[in-house]
Design a protein around this motif. Structure first.
Motif, PDB file in Angstrom:
ATOM      1  N   GLN A  26       0.833  -1.206   0.000  1.00  0.00           N
ATOM      2  CA  GLN A  26       0.000   0.000   0.000  1.00  0.00           C
ATOM      3  C   GLN A  26       0.868   1.256   0.000  1.00  0.00           C
ATOM      4  OE1 GLN A  26      -2.648  -0.708   3.345  1.00  0.00           O
ATOM      5  NE2 GLN A  26      -4.306  -1.348   1.963  1.00  0.00           N
ATOM      6  N   ARG A  27       1.925   1.214   0.771  1.00  0.00           N
ATOM      7  CA  ARG A  27       2.825   2.374   0.810  1.00  0.00           C
ATOM      8  C   ARG A  27       3.469   2.618  -0.549  1.00  0.00           C
ATOM      9  NH1 ARG A  27       4.347   3.963   6.249  1.00  0.00           N
ATOM     10  NH2 ARG A  27       3.303   2.493   7.644  1.00  0.00           N
ATOM     11  N   ARG A  28       3.869   1.541  -1.191  1.00  0.00           N
ATOM     12  CA  ARG A  28       4.474   1.704  -2.529  1.00  0.00           C
ATOM     13  C   ARG A  28       3.475   2.368  -3.483  1.00  0.00           C
ATOM     14  NH1 ARG A  28       6.110  -3.613  -5.147  1.00  0.00           N
ATOM     15  NH2 ARG A  28       7.224  -2.325  -6.653  1.00  0.00           N
ATOM     16  N   ILE A  29       2.242   1.885  -3.434  1.00  0.00           N
ATOM     17  CA  ILE A  29       1.236   2.439  -4.346  1.00  0.00           C
ATOM     18  C   ILE A  29       0.983   3.902  -4.042  1.00  0.00           C
ATOM     19  CG2 ILE A  29      -1.218   2.298  -4.976  1.00  0.00           C
ATOM     20  CD1 ILE A  29      -0.988  -0.740  -4.711  1.00  0.00           C
ATOM     21  N   THR A  30       0.898   4.240  -2.761  1.00  0.00           N
ATOM     22  CA  THR A  30       0.717   5.641  -2.385  1.00  0.00           C
ATOM     23  C   THR A  30       1.860   6.485  -2.945  1.00  0.00           C
ATOM     24  OG1 THR A  30      -0.291   4.886  -0.336  1.00  0.00           O
ATOM     25  CG2 THR A  30       0.358   7.206  -0.440  1.00  0.00           C
ATOM     26  N   ARG A  31       3.080   5.980  -2.765  1.00  0.00           N
ATOM     27  CA  ARG A  31       4.240   6.756  -3.193  1.00  0.00           C
ATOM     28  C   ARG A  31       4.207   6.995  -4.707  1.00  0.00           C
ATOM     29  NH1 ARG A  31       8.023   3.676  -1.107  1.00  0.00           N
ATOM     30  NH2 ARG A  31       8.979   2.854  -3.000  1.00  0.00           N
ATOM     31  N   PHE A  32       3.977   5.924  -5.450  1.00  0.00           N
ATOM     32  CA  PHE A  32       4.027   6.069  -6.918  1.00  0.00           C
ATOM     33  C   PHE A  32       2.904   6.957  -7.434  1.00  0.00           C
ATOM     34  CE2 PHE A  32       6.143   1.735  -6.735  1.00  0.00           C
ATOM     35  CZ  PHE A  32       7.420   2.264  -6.885  1.00  0.00           C
ATOM     36  N   THR A  33       1.710   6.833  -6.865  1.00  0.00           N
ATOM     37  CA  THR A  33       0.587   7.611  -7.392  1.00  0.00           C
ATOM     38  C   THR A  33       0.635   9.065  -6.944  1.00  0.00           C
ATOM     39  OG1 THR A  33      -0.779   6.844  -5.555  1.00  0.00           O
ATOM     40  CG2 THR A  33      -1.023   5.680  -7.644  1.00  0.00           C
ATOM     41  N   GLN A  34       1.501   9.362  -5.988  1.00  0.00           N
ATOM     42  CA  GLN A  34       1.605  10.773  -5.605  1.00  0.00           C
ATOM     43  C   GLN A  34       2.824  11.443  -6.200  1.00  0.00           C
ATOM     44  OE1 GLN A  34       1.114  10.954  -1.350  1.00  0.00           O
ATOM     45  NE2 GLN A  34      -1.127  10.776  -1.545  1.00  0.00           N
ATOM     46  N   SER A  35       3.574  10.702  -6.984  1.00  0.00           N
ATOM     47  CA  SER A  35       4.762  11.290  -7.602  1.00  0.00           C
ATOM     48  C   SER A  35       4.334  12.265  -8.696  1.00  0.00           C
ATOM     49  CB  SER A  35       5.635  10.195  -8.211  1.00  0.00           C
ATOM     50  OG  SER A  35       5.007   9.673  -9.363  1.00  0.00           O
ATOM     51  N   ARG A  62      -8.085   0.942  -2.412  1.00  0.00           N
ATOM     52  CA  ARG A  62      -8.607   2.280  -2.127  1.00  0.00           C
ATOM     53  C   ARG A  62      -7.886   2.903  -0.949  1.00  0.00           C
ATOM     54  NH1 ARG A  62     -13.952   1.825   0.406  1.00  0.00           N
ATOM     55  NH2 ARG A  62     -12.677   2.284   2.241  1.00  0.00           N
ATOM     56  N   GLN A  63      -7.605   2.085   0.069  1.00  0.00           N
ATOM     57  CA  GLN A  63      -6.938   2.604   1.267  1.00  0.00           C
ATOM     58  C   GLN A  63      -5.604   3.269   0.949  1.00  0.00           C
ATOM     59  OE1 GLN A  63      -6.771  -1.024   3.485  1.00  0.00           O
ATOM     60  NE2 GLN A  63      -8.866  -0.838   4.298  1.00  0.00           N
ATOM     61  N   PRO A  82      -8.562   9.763  -2.159  1.00  0.00           N
ATOM     62  CA  PRO A  82      -9.953   9.611  -2.619  1.00  0.00           C
ATOM     63  C   PRO A  82     -10.383  10.675  -3.628  1.00  0.00           C
ATOM     64  CG  PRO A  82      -9.859  10.276  -0.303  1.00  0.00           C
ATOM     65  CD  PRO A  82      -8.464   9.940  -0.719  1.00  0.00           C
ATOM     66  N   ARG A  83      -9.673  11.803  -3.669  1.00  0.00           N
ATOM     67  CA  ARG A  83     -10.044  12.832  -4.654  1.00  0.00           C
ATOM     68  C   ARG A  83      -9.680  12.420  -6.078  1.00  0.00           C
ATOM     69  NH1 ARG A  83      -6.584  17.497  -2.225  1.00  0.00           N
ATOM     70  NH2 ARG A  83      -5.256  15.654  -2.165  1.00  0.00           N
ATOM     71  N   HIS A  84      -8.793  11.443  -6.184  1.00  0.00           N
ATOM     72  CA  HIS A  84      -8.315  11.051  -7.509  1.00  0.00           C
ATOM     73  C   HIS A  84      -8.562   9.577  -7.783  1.00  0.00           C
ATOM     74  CE1 HIS A  84      -6.520  14.940  -8.102  1.00  0.00           C
ATOM     75  NE2 HIS A  84      -6.020  14.858  -6.877  1.00  0.00           N
ATOM     76  N   PHE A  85      -9.638   9.067  -7.211  1.00  0.00           N
ATOM     77  CA  PHE A  85      -9.885   7.642  -7.284  1.00  0.00           C
ATOM     78  C   PHE A  85     -11.379   7.399  -7.458  1.00  0.00           C
ATOM     79  CE2 PHE A  85     -11.199   3.877  -4.848  1.00  0.00           C
ATOM     80  CZ  PHE A  85     -10.473   2.893  -5.502  1.00  0.00           C
ATOM     81  N   LEU A  86     -11.726   6.530  -8.372  1.00  0.00           N
ATOM     82  CA  LEU A  86     -13.139   6.239  -8.563  1.00  0.00           C
ATOM     83  C   LEU A  86     -13.315   4.769  -8.933  1.00  0.00           C
ATOM     84  CD1 LEU A  86     -15.733   7.918  -8.387  1.00  0.00           C
ATOM     85  CD2 LEU A  86     -15.615   8.237 -10.850  1.00  0.00           C
ATOM     86  N   VAL A  87     -14.294   4.123  -8.273  1.00  0.00           N
ATOM     87  CA  VAL A  87     -14.639   2.750  -8.625  1.00  0.00           C
ATOM     88  C   VAL A  87     -15.873   2.774  -9.520  1.00  0.00           C
ATOM     89  CG1 VAL A  87     -15.322   0.478  -7.797  1.00  0.00           C
ATOM     90  CG2 VAL A  87     -13.772   1.878  -6.441  1.00  0.00           C
ATOM     91  N   HIS A  88     -15.799   2.039 -10.618  1.00  0.00           N
ATOM     92  CA  HIS A  88     -16.959   1.936 -11.501  1.00  0.00           C
ATOM     93  C   HIS A  88     -17.511   0.524 -11.434  1.00  0.00           C
ATOM     94  CE1 HIS A  88     -15.968   5.797 -13.344  1.00  0.00           C
ATOM     95  NE2 HIS A  88     -14.719   5.401 -13.297  1.00  0.00           N
ATOM     96  N   ASP A 113      -5.209  10.355 -12.321  1.00  0.00           N
ATOM     97  CA  ASP A 113      -6.270   9.725 -11.540  1.00  0.00           C
ATOM     98  C   ASP A 113      -6.235   8.197 -11.680  1.00  0.00           C
ATOM     99  OD1 ASP A 113      -7.050  12.171 -10.741  1.00  0.00           O
ATOM    100  OD2 ASP A 113      -9.097  12.066 -11.527  1.00  0.00           O
ATOM    101  N   VAL A 114      -7.013   7.569 -10.805  1.00  0.00           N
ATOM    102  CA  VAL A 114      -7.099   6.112 -10.818  1.00  0.00           C
ATOM    103  C   VAL A 114      -8.559   5.707 -11.032  1.00  0.00           C
ATOM    104  CG1 VAL A 114      -6.747   3.991  -9.504  1.00  0.00           C
ATOM    105  CG2 VAL A 114      -5.134   5.903  -9.251  1.00  0.00           C
ATOM    106  N   ALA A 115      -8.798   4.833 -11.985  1.00  0.00           N
ATOM    107  CA  ALA A 115     -10.148   4.297 -12.159  1.00  0.00           C
ATOM    108  C   ALA A 115     -10.089   2.800 -11.969  1.00  0.00           C
ATOM    109  CB  ALA A 115     -10.688   4.630 -13.543  1.00  0.00           C
ATOM    110  N   VAL A 116     -11.015   2.292 -11.153  1.00  0.00           N
ATOM    111  CA  VAL A 116     -11.083   0.857 -10.931  1.00  0.00           C
ATOM    112  C   VAL A 116     -12.402   0.353 -11.487  1.00  0.00           C
ATOM    113  CG1 VAL A 116     -11.298  -0.924  -9.183  1.00  0.00           C
ATOM    114  CG2 VAL A 116      -9.598   0.878  -8.920  1.00  0.00           C
ATOM    115  N   PHE A 117     -12.325  -0.640 -12.343  1.00  0.00           N
ATOM    116  CA  PHE A 117     -13.540  -1.211 -12.907  1.00  0.00           C
ATOM    117  C   PHE A 117     -13.833  -2.543 -12.224  1.00  0.00           C
ATOM    118  CE2 PHE A 117     -12.200   1.865 -15.989  1.00  0.00           C
ATOM    119  CZ  PHE A 117     -13.387   2.396 -16.461  1.00  0.00           C
ATOM    120  N   ASP A 118     -14.953  -2.567 -11.511  1.00  0.00           N
ATOM    121  CA  ASP A 118     -15.404  -3.776 -10.844  1.00  0.00           C
ATOM    122  C   ASP A 118     -16.325  -4.473 -11.847  1.00  0.00           C
ATOM    123  OD1 ASP A 118     -16.508  -5.713  -9.278  1.00  0.00           O
ATOM    124  OD2 ASP A 118     -17.001  -4.399  -7.594  1.00  0.00           O
TER     125      ASP A 118
END
Lengths: 494, 494
Positions: A283-292, A320-321, A325-331, A358-363
């Motif tokens: 989770q930390r890795r993902i946070t780091r990369f998506t905030q770069s 999601r964690q 959340p401002r740049h993340f959406l689940v569809h 941004d990140v989009a997740v398709f369920d």
């Protein structure tokens, strides 16, 4: 090409007035049928020289047609909304619904021509982009969007004269790039590029119609008649479904079945303490990369497919964690809405393409076309058969535009699924997740198995590979998914 | 892509023996129907790793099928005959006739893959060539040539082991280029390129079938079943002609007719003495250019179309006088032979493509498809409608291969034609040239007029433009034609 344009063509006012009432009436009648049919839509691409009368043609069409089902779609330099997404996004966004006619100013050809003629993009790249357009238009046409491609033509000398006259007017339309082309040599380069584009993209289904535009009446009458012909085609009943060849099955029935899912190792598991530690790291890795800073020029699209009750939602929760959340959406994808059904099936996914950063997740996702729609016969064999290629093209466009596309299949065994369904029935707060359809779907397990094998075989590309994850143990699954996403983000960040 | 290949697939001898008799019988029955139908043919492209068993599969197919209508088409490094012509020529030469099955070793994919993987041809060019293949295969498919694309797959490790084993054998098959690829990195590059090729060229009509080839029985059974499926499709009656959209007419009926031919200046003429002098100059130029060293790497293809009695033959005679008869051939085109009718319509022209350094003159040509076949309804609207693009592609291939393509329409007025017909009736030695059909064709003058306008509009390209020449005065016509050819040759010589 289009040598006959050099012949002068005129229609005097009287002749125009003589044919116009019938033309007007026919257009309205045909359009009414198009609207009533609710199956097909039409895109009219209106291109050509400055001063050739694109605006006048537009006005004329509004005069002739029922404007309630007519939309002008004008594209100029990309807005911030548009430039934050893949090039084709804006055209998808405005895709007319069944029954509608969209008139496009500044179509997808415009940018391809401008890049080649003005920005010096090479000929091979130019050709490659035209070929991609062919694939795009073929898909639209097969999905019921008819395309009329009009090029209003003026002799170069006449075009220059009109341009000069336009420059003097105070209320003249917006300056377009073509005006930057003043030299004779560059003009000729543009004309050569345009004819090359016509050559490559004039298909039987959607050929270019070049409209001699020196004379206003002739031009308008010809446009009106061309539109009439397309309307006539668009209201025809669709061809019988049989002739389109059924896609060759990946595996003949007589041979022993192969299931990519049964080949997985379902014994994978993670003990509790190890799980927490590893989840945290990923989770930390993902946070780091998506905030770069670099990620703001990229974007992440995650696809979650899998058996019912495999744990998609709880896995997505762990992703999601890690995200802002401002740049993340689940569809969550279920049956298409009316609006979605009125358009090519990829439309609902294009409208959800995230902007860069941004990140989009398709369920569940566009793969429904080759999974549930195939298994339940919602799509004909030629429809899901061509979808593999269309989906590959779609994901290719996302990746070319800088996005990272990660796709997961969450796999459980049939026994494990039964266990989870029963648990859902028992536990009150889980009950909402179970529907009678879930039980019904279980009966089609072997069909889904075959569909998944085909899907992975045909859509696991170097730019968007599938990751099959066993979800028998939820801990294992979550850590695998998050590790894969982090790895892909790291790789994309270079 | 094709991730499921990693799963082991076997068929033991007993199982193979159990299914084989039925497979054998079905294949023979279906092939018999294909032969009896005389409408469709099949190309089986057999590609894949060295040692995967292409030869064994070939033998198996000969065992199963009626070998009288089965041909092996093997392509290796181009022979002198082949390398003297455009790349695709050798595949056209061997095109199976309706009812036949051709098994291709070393197909058109081979060279594209080799150029990219071994010779470092860039990715854009690679993609461009794959797109050209798509257009080629679509044309074949629409013309009744069904294509089965098989890739015999081995895991890289297994492939290397087999290669090693092969190297030891004294009677092993010819060394192929792929063997040059020994490094792991290059192997992976090849695999990536192959999957990219599969992605782009897996169409609904002709998808790639990847055949797991570690187990011989499984491989052979799968190939047999895949062939069976294609045979089943190929013997279906063709789809009803209606659904294919009629190509949009260049000019709606309601508008005043435009004729590119009537716009010509028919008063052009040359006095006798000037004619001789100018003809002589142009003939000398043509002789000089076609005898230059540079021309041996090029080639000249001249197309002569025009109204009956416009003077094609006598003009061609003046061209012939300037050329070395050892390197010059006139192809008079009339109704196709049985052999030609059994293949895609462009086949008869491909077989007449001259080798480099030679001159081929077509007295009537592939444009018959969009002229007489359109006017007389020998071709359906969707057939002549797609022909414009197919012809442009064909000429593009010639020009890319270094040929100069010059196309003439020789135009006379209707009155002049009547005068010449009457003269032909009067003069004994001219009488053989006139048939009752010539008079009949005159009635269709307006239809031909429209067809010529469309043809010139749609096939006059920057690489192969049309030249319309008035032939009212034969002197004028001949000098114009020879000057145009000389100019084009000069330009091509740089």
């Amino acid at each position: 090409m289009f040598d006959s344009m050099k012949i002068e063509r005129r229609l005097d006012k009287a002749a125009f007035k003589a044919l116009e009432p019938k033309l007007h009436e026919d257009l309205l009648d045909l359009q009414a049928e198009l609207i009533a049919g609710r199956k097909r839509s039409i895109l009219v691409l209106l291109g050509g020289a400055d001063g050739a009368g694109k605006g006048a043609v537009l006005n004329q069409l509004y005069g002739w047609l029922d404007a309630r089902k007519l939309r002008t779609l004008t594209y100029e330099a990309p807005t911030c909304e548009e430039s934050a997404r893949p090039d084709m996004w804006r055209y998808w966004r405005d895709m007319p619904a069944a029954g509608e006619i969209g008139i496009v100013l500044g179509s997808w050809y415009h940018d391809v021509l401008a890049s080649h003629v003005l920005d010096g993009e090479g000929r091979t790249r130019f050709t490659e982009r035209l070929n991609a357009i062919n694939r795009f238009e073929e898909m639209l046409w097969r999905e019921g969007v008819f395309i009329l491609k009009l090029w209003l033509y003026l002799e170069p000398r006449e075009a220059l004269a009109r341009l000069k006259a336009l420059r003097g007017k105070p209320d003249r339309p917006v300056v377009r790039e073509w005006e930057a082309i003043s030299g004779k040599k560059q003009r000729r380069h543009l004309e050569a590029a345009a004819t090359e584009a016509f050559r490559i993209t004039s298909t039987v289904e959607a050929p270019w119609i070049v409209v001699p535009s020196e004379d206003d009446h002739y031009r308008d009458a010809m446009v009106g008649h061309a539109l009439m012909e397309v309307l006539e085609k668009a209201i025809q009943p669709p061809p019988p479904p049989a002739p389109a060849p059924e896609p060759v099955k990946a595996l003949p029935d007589a041979l022993p079945k192969v299931s990519i899912l049964s080949s997985l190792d379902f014994s994978n598991a993670l003990p509790d303490d190890e799980y927490r530690a590893r989840l945290d790291i990923q989770q930390r890795r993902i946070t780091r990369f998506t905030q770069s800073a670099k990620f703001s020029k990229s974007g992440l699209v995650c696809v979650f497919e899998g058996s019912d009750a495999a744990g998609k939602s709880s896995t997505i929760m762990r992703l999601r964690q890690a995200l802002d959340p401002r740049h993340f959406l689940v569809h969550p994808i279920s049956a298409p809405t009316d609006e979605e059904k009125a358009r090519p099936y990829l439309w609902r996914f294009w409208r959800s393409v995230p902007k860069r950063g941004d990140v989009a997740v398709f369920d569940r996702s566009w793969y429904g076309r080759v999974l549930v729609e195939r298994v339940e016969n919602f799509a004909a064999p030629d429809e899901w058969g061509r979808a593999y290629g269309e989906i590959n093209d779609f994901e290719h466009e996302l990746c070319e535009a800088g996005y990272v596309v990660v796709k997961f299949w969450l796999a459980i065994t049939q026994d494990e699924q039964a266990r989870r369904f029963e648990e859902r029935e028992r536990v009150a707060y889980k009950r909402f997740k179970l529907t009678p359809e879930d039980w019904r779907n279980r009966e089609k397990w072997p069909l889904y198995d075959a569909a998944v094998t085909d899907m992975v075989d045909r859509t696991s590309t170097y730019y968007a590979p599938w990751t099959l994850v066993t979800a028998q143990d939820k801990h294992w699954c979550r850590v695998q998914v998050l590790t894969t996403i982090a790895d892909r983000l790291e790789k994309a960040a270079g």
